[in-house]
Design an enzyme around this catalytic site. Structure first.
Site, PDB file in Angstrom:
ATOM      1  N   CYS A  80      32.466  17.145  14.118  1.00  0.00           N
ATOM      2  CA  CYS A  80      32.310  17.716  12.776  1.00  0.00           C
ATOM      3  C   CYS A  80      32.009  19.213  12.853  1.00  0.00           C
ATOM      4  O   CYS A  80      32.518  19.991  12.058  1.00  0.00           O
ATOM      5  CB  CYS A  80      31.146  17.057  12.037  1.00  0.00           C
ATOM      6  SG  CYS A  80      31.031  15.299  12.231  1.00  0.00           S
ATOM      7  N   ASP A  81      31.155  19.612  13.777  1.00  0.00           N
ATOM      8  CA  ASP A  81      30.571  20.952  13.725  1.00  0.00           C
ATOM      9  C   ASP A  81      30.962  21.877  14.872  1.00  0.00           C
ATOM     10  O   ASP A  81      30.626  23.061  14.848  1.00  0.00           O
ATOM     11  CB  ASP A  81      29.032  20.830  13.677  1.00  0.00           C
ATOM     12  CG  ASP A  81      28.573  20.005  12.485  1.00  0.00           C
ATOM     13  OD1 ASP A  81      29.229  20.095  11.432  1.00  0.00           O
ATOM     14  OD2 ASP A  81      27.594  19.261  12.614  1.00  0.00           O
ATOM     15  N   CYS A 120      27.004  15.669  15.717  1.00  0.00           N
ATOM     16  CA  CYS A 120      28.432  15.395  15.675  1.00  0.00           C
ATOM     17  C   CYS A 120      29.239  16.630  16.066  1.00  0.00           C
ATOM     18  O   CYS A 120      29.489  17.510  15.236  1.00  0.00           O
ATOM     19  CB  CYS A 120      28.822  14.907  14.283  1.00  0.00           C
ATOM     20  SG  CYS A 120      30.584  14.626  14.108  1.00  0.00           S
TER      21      CYS A 120
END
Ligand code: NDP
Length: 311
Positions: free
Chosen positions: A138-139, A135
């Site tokens: 997200c990261d 992801c």
């Protein structure tokens, strides 16, 4: 044991659209928010193809709006996971939650979505969340001015690669063929991005690093040549598999585990059990098609309840 009219498993576009429709039909639906509350869209970046939004909308914002809209009409959302189900004839069907609660439901809508696929390398597991991710949204921000690798050649891979160029010093896309699967518009954007490099006809053999990712070893499938590429982030973008394990053997599914639907409806092979979204659709897998399927499931379930249970 609590008994509900309508239980919806999953809180992505399919589950929450089903909730909006069935709440407006005064069925007081209960949504079990599921594996990823809000579904896969909460892990994507800007969405440009959801009708009604002239400007891009964030996936998390869109799903928050879906949920608030469903709650406005009386939907109850439980933040729990379903661990098992027992289907019994024409119902009520019984659902057990990870938190220990059991709930009976006259009608059940399954909208559990799909999850990312991994290559299955030992090093993927060992370095999970230590540089290994599925992801970018997200990261990605962890990789400011650092090199990263994205694995895959589909729309997800291109989207992740393009998104990561906001942060990373360089993005290397590793693809097992010499042609991208991604749509032309996404592929062109990635191919024209000066921060993105491509390793064609190549597979990842290993992710290296002791406590965190420091590189990958790739093998060219045509020449057999192996080389190391330095990167601090490894983003798998290999597609998805349906989240249907708990229904295996209980519902008709295809070979991969996508739930089979009757004709063009949302009826599954069990009476009173309906399915919508990516768990039952390996072809389109879009937010808008999932939402449409959620609407169909709510209408099918409402009509079924009316005919069988007169709620
Ligand atoms: P896809 O299945 O389309 O692509 C998966 C990619 O991973 C393919 O390039 C595939 O290679 C590669 N791959 C799969 N398994 C392996 C493996 N074991 N080793 C190496 N490579 C592997 O999945 P996506 O998630 O990209 O897309 C799914 C759907 O969602 C599509 O319909 C897509 O259009 C849509 N989508 C739309 C977006 C948008 O419009 N903004 C964003 C993201 C997805 P190969 O090509 O050789 O099979």
């Amino acid at each position: 044991m609590k008994k509900e009219n309508m239980l919806i498993i999953g809180s992505g576009p399919a589950g929450l659209t089903a909730a909006i429709y069935s709440a407006r039909a005064l069925l007081k639906p209960v949504v079990i928010a599921g594996i990823v509350p809000g579904g896969q869209l909460t892990q994507t970046s800007d969405i440009e193809n959801y009708p009604g939004f002239v400007e891009p909308v964030g996936g998390f914002d869109l799903m928050t709006a879906f949920q608030k809209q469903s709650e406005r009409f009386g939907t109850k959302v439980l933040y729990d996971n379903v661990v098992s189900v027992v289907f019994s004839g024409t119902g009520p069907h019984e659902v057990s939650l990870a938190g220990g609660e059991k709930i009976q439901a006259l009608a059940l809508i399954i909208a559990t979505g799909a999850s990312p696929i991994w290559l299955g390398l030992e090093s993927e597991q060992r370095l999970m969340a230590k540089g290994v991710s599925a992801c970018a949204t997200c990261d990605g921000a962890f990789y400011r001015n650092l090199p990263v690798a994205v694995i895959g050649g589909g729309d997800t891979a291109m989207e992740e690669a393009i998104f990561l160029t906001r942060f990373a010093s360089k993005v290397t896309v590793i693809h097992r063929r010499n042609q991208l699967r991604a749509s032309k518009i996404m592929a062109d954007r990635a191919l024209q991005n000066p921060k993105i490099a491509f390793e064609w006809d190549s597979v990842v053999e290993e992710i290296t690093g002791q406590n965190e990712v420091d590189g990958i070893v790739v093998r060219n499938l045509k020449s057999g040549e192996k080389k190391r590429i330095e990167c601090k982030g490894y983003f798998a973008a290999l597609g998805h598999k349906p989240n249907t394990e708990i229904f295996k053997g209980l519902l008709d599914m295809d070979d991969v585990g996508y739930i089979l639907l009757k004709n063009q409806s949302s009826h599954t092979s069990v009476e009173g059990v309906f399915a919508a979204g990516d768990c039952a659709d390996h072809v389109y897998r879009q937010a808008i098609t999932a939402a449409g399927m959620g609407c169909k499931a709510a209408i099918d379930a409402e009509r079924w309840l009316e005919s069988k249970h007169k709620t």
